[in-house]
Design a protein around this motif. Structure first.
Motif, PDB file in Angstrom:
ATOM      1  N   UNK A 163     -11.454  10.705   2.762  1.00  0.00           N
ATOM      2  CA  UNK A 163     -12.207  11.929   2.476  1.00  0.00           C
ATOM      3  C   UNK A 163     -13.439  12.043   3.368  1.00  0.00           C
ATOM      4  N   UNK A 164     -14.039  10.910   3.701  1.00  0.00           N
ATOM      5  CA  UNK A 164     -15.238  10.885   4.541  1.00  0.00           C
ATOM      6  C   UNK A 164     -14.894  10.764   6.027  1.00  0.00           C
ATOM      7  N   UNK A 165     -13.607  10.755   6.360  1.00  0.00           N
ATOM      8  CA  UNK A 165     -13.141  10.646   7.742  1.00  0.00           C
ATOM      9  C   UNK A 165     -13.693   9.400   8.427  1.00  0.00           C
ATOM     10  N   UNK A 166     -13.683   8.280   7.691  1.00  0.00           N
ATOM     11  CA  UNK A 166     -14.181   7.010   8.229  1.00  0.00           C
ATOM     12  C   UNK A 166     -13.047   6.211   8.854  1.00  0.00           C
ATOM     13  N   UNK A 167     -13.401   5.223   9.636  1.00  0.00           N
ATOM     14  CA  UNK A 167     -12.434   4.349  10.282  1.00  0.00           C
ATOM     15  C   UNK A 167     -11.739   3.504   9.211  1.00  0.00           C
ATOM     16  N   UNK A 168     -10.418   3.374   9.360  1.00  0.00           N
ATOM     17  CA  UNK A 168      -9.618   2.626   8.395  1.00  0.00           C
ATOM     18  C   UNK A 168      -9.079   1.344   9.020  1.00  0.00           C
ATOM     19  N   UNK A 169      -8.888   0.346   8.190  1.00  0.00           N
ATOM     20  CA  UNK A 169      -8.198  -0.862   8.632  1.00  0.00           C
ATOM     21  C   UNK A 169      -6.720  -0.513   8.798  1.00  0.00           C
ATOM     22  N   UNK A 170      -5.944  -1.365   9.469  1.00  0.00           N
ATOM     23  CA  UNK A 170      -4.509  -1.069   9.603  1.00  0.00           C
ATOM     24  C   UNK A 170      -3.807  -0.886   8.249  1.00  0.00           C
ATOM     25  N   UNK A 171      -4.120  -1.713   7.266  1.00  0.00           N
ATOM     26  CA  UNK A 171      -3.497  -1.573   5.948  1.00  0.00           C
ATOM     27  C   UNK A 171      -3.939  -0.275   5.268  1.00  0.00           C
ATOM     28  N   UNK A 172      -5.205   0.060   5.420  1.00  0.00           N
ATOM     29  CA  UNK A 172      -5.692   1.325   4.857  1.00  0.00           C
ATOM     30  C   UNK A 172      -5.016   2.526   5.527  1.00  0.00           C
ATOM     31  N   UNK A 173      -4.733   2.413   6.819  1.00  0.00           N
ATOM     32  CA  UNK A 173      -4.055   3.515   7.521  1.00  0.00           C
ATOM     33  C   UNK A 173      -2.648   3.723   6.973  1.00  0.00           C
ATOM     34  N   UNK A 174      -1.962   2.635   6.653  1.00  0.00           N
ATOM     35  CA  UNK A 174      -0.638   2.760   6.035  1.00  0.00           C
ATOM     36  C   UNK A 174      -0.784   3.385   4.649  1.00  0.00           C
ATOM     37  N   UNK A 175      -1.772   2.924   3.895  1.00  0.00           N
ATOM     38  CA  UNK A 175      -2.013   3.480   2.557  1.00  0.00           C
ATOM     39  C   UNK A 175      -2.350   4.967   2.650  1.00  0.00           C
ATOM     40  N   UNK A 176      -3.158   5.350   3.647  1.00  0.00           N
ATOM     41  CA  UNK A 176      -3.513   6.755   3.839  1.00  0.00           C
ATOM     42  C   UNK A 176      -2.272   7.626   3.984  1.00  0.00           C
ATOM     43  N   UNK A 196      -1.016  14.607  -5.642  1.00  0.00           N
ATOM     44  CA  UNK A 196      -1.145  14.661  -7.102  1.00  0.00           C
ATOM     45  C   UNK A 196      -1.943  13.476  -7.653  1.00  0.00           C
ATOM     46  N   UNK A 197      -2.183  12.459  -6.828  1.00  0.00           N
ATOM     47  CA  UNK A 197      -2.950  11.294  -7.285  1.00  0.00           C
ATOM     48  C   UNK A 197      -4.439  11.395  -6.956  1.00  0.00           C
ATOM     49  N   UNK A 198      -4.866  12.467  -6.326  1.00  0.00           N
ATOM     50  CA  UNK A 198      -6.257  12.594  -5.879  1.00  0.00           C
ATOM     51  C   UNK A 198      -7.249  12.377  -7.017  1.00  0.00           C
ATOM     52  N   UNK A 199      -7.017  12.975  -8.157  1.00  0.00           N
ATOM     53  CA  UNK A 199      -7.944  12.832  -9.278  1.00  0.00           C
ATOM     54  C   UNK A 199      -8.044  11.373  -9.728  1.00  0.00           C
ATOM     55  N   UNK A 200      -6.933  10.688  -9.784  1.00  0.00           N
ATOM     56  CA  UNK A 200      -6.922   9.279 -10.206  1.00  0.00           C
ATOM     57  C   UNK A 200      -7.644   8.381  -9.212  1.00  0.00           C
ATOM     58  N   UNK A 201      -7.681   8.787  -7.951  1.00  0.00           N
ATOM     59  CA  UNK A 201      -8.271   7.967  -6.893  1.00  0.00           C
ATOM     60  C   UNK A 201      -9.731   8.289  -6.618  1.00  0.00           C
ATOM     61  N   UNK A 202     -10.223   9.375  -7.168  1.00  0.00           N
ATOM     62  CA  UNK A 202     -11.554   9.857  -6.789  1.00  0.00           C
ATOM     63  C   UNK A 202     -12.705   9.161  -7.502  1.00  0.00           C
ATOM     64  N   UNK A 203     -12.445   8.427  -8.571  1.00  0.00           N
ATOM     65  CA  UNK A 203     -13.516   7.746  -9.296  1.00  0.00           C
ATOM     66  C   UNK A 203     -13.073   6.328  -9.604  1.00  0.00           C
ATOM     67  N   UNK A 204     -13.652   5.364  -8.919  1.00  0.00           N
ATOM     68  CA  UNK A 204     -13.224   3.971  -9.064  1.00  0.00           C
ATOM     69  C   UNK A 204     -13.452   3.452 -10.480  1.00  0.00           C
TER      70      UNK A 204
END
Length: 150
Positions: free
Chosen positions: A31-44, A52-60
């Motif tokens: 959401x902040x357009x930050x640099x991702x690790x390779x694993x985070x890029x796959x997750x992205x 549909x999961x955005x709401x579940x992911x927006x508040x840790x």
């Protein structure tokens, strides 16, 4: 994510909270357009395919407290995304042997890699359930055969 101390080779054994934090942090970084690790890029890539999961992911904090028990009948977005990551890794290293070819064939038949992943989740879940039920290691050959039959 904690390292499993008794493993012959270092292996990650993340807790439920580790997994939820990882996906929430990845979502925030996307959401902040930050640099991702390779694993985070796959997750992205999987986060993008599951808006549909955005709401579940927006508040840790809410994610850590959320109850996705079977009794509640609510789909667990963190389990679903974790399965996508696991399957992506299996395909990338062809482990168990033959899973990449089985995936490619299934994706071609379905006309969608994403749909193929979802079909593979059924087989993966079955393999894990059988392993837990029997107390035996997961049967990779049976898993590959299940994917081939989908």
């Amino acid at each position: 994510m904690a390292l499993h101390p008794s493993a012959p080779f270092p292996m990650f054994t993340p807790s439920q909270h580790d997994v939820r934090r990882f996906f929430c942090e990845t979502y925030r970084k996307v959401q902040e357009n930050r640099v991702l690790t390779p694993l985070e890029a796959i997750a992205r890539d999987w986060l993008v395919q599951h808006p549909e999961y955005a709401e579940s992911l927006s508040n840790v904090d809410e994610a850590l407290a959320a109850d996705y028990s079977v009794e509640r009948g609510t789909a667990n977005p963190f389990l679903h995304l974790s399965m996508h990551l696991s399957i992506a890794e299996q395909i990338s290293i062809d482990q168990p042997p033959g899973i990449r070819a089985a995936f490619l064939s299934l994706a071609q038949r379905l006309g969608s890699e994403h749909d193929a992943h979802h079909e593979m989740m059924e087989c993966l879940g079955e393999m894990i359930w059988q392993s837990q039920r029997s107390g035996l290691p997961p049967d990779g050959e049976r898993y590959v055969e299940c994917v081939k039959r989908r």
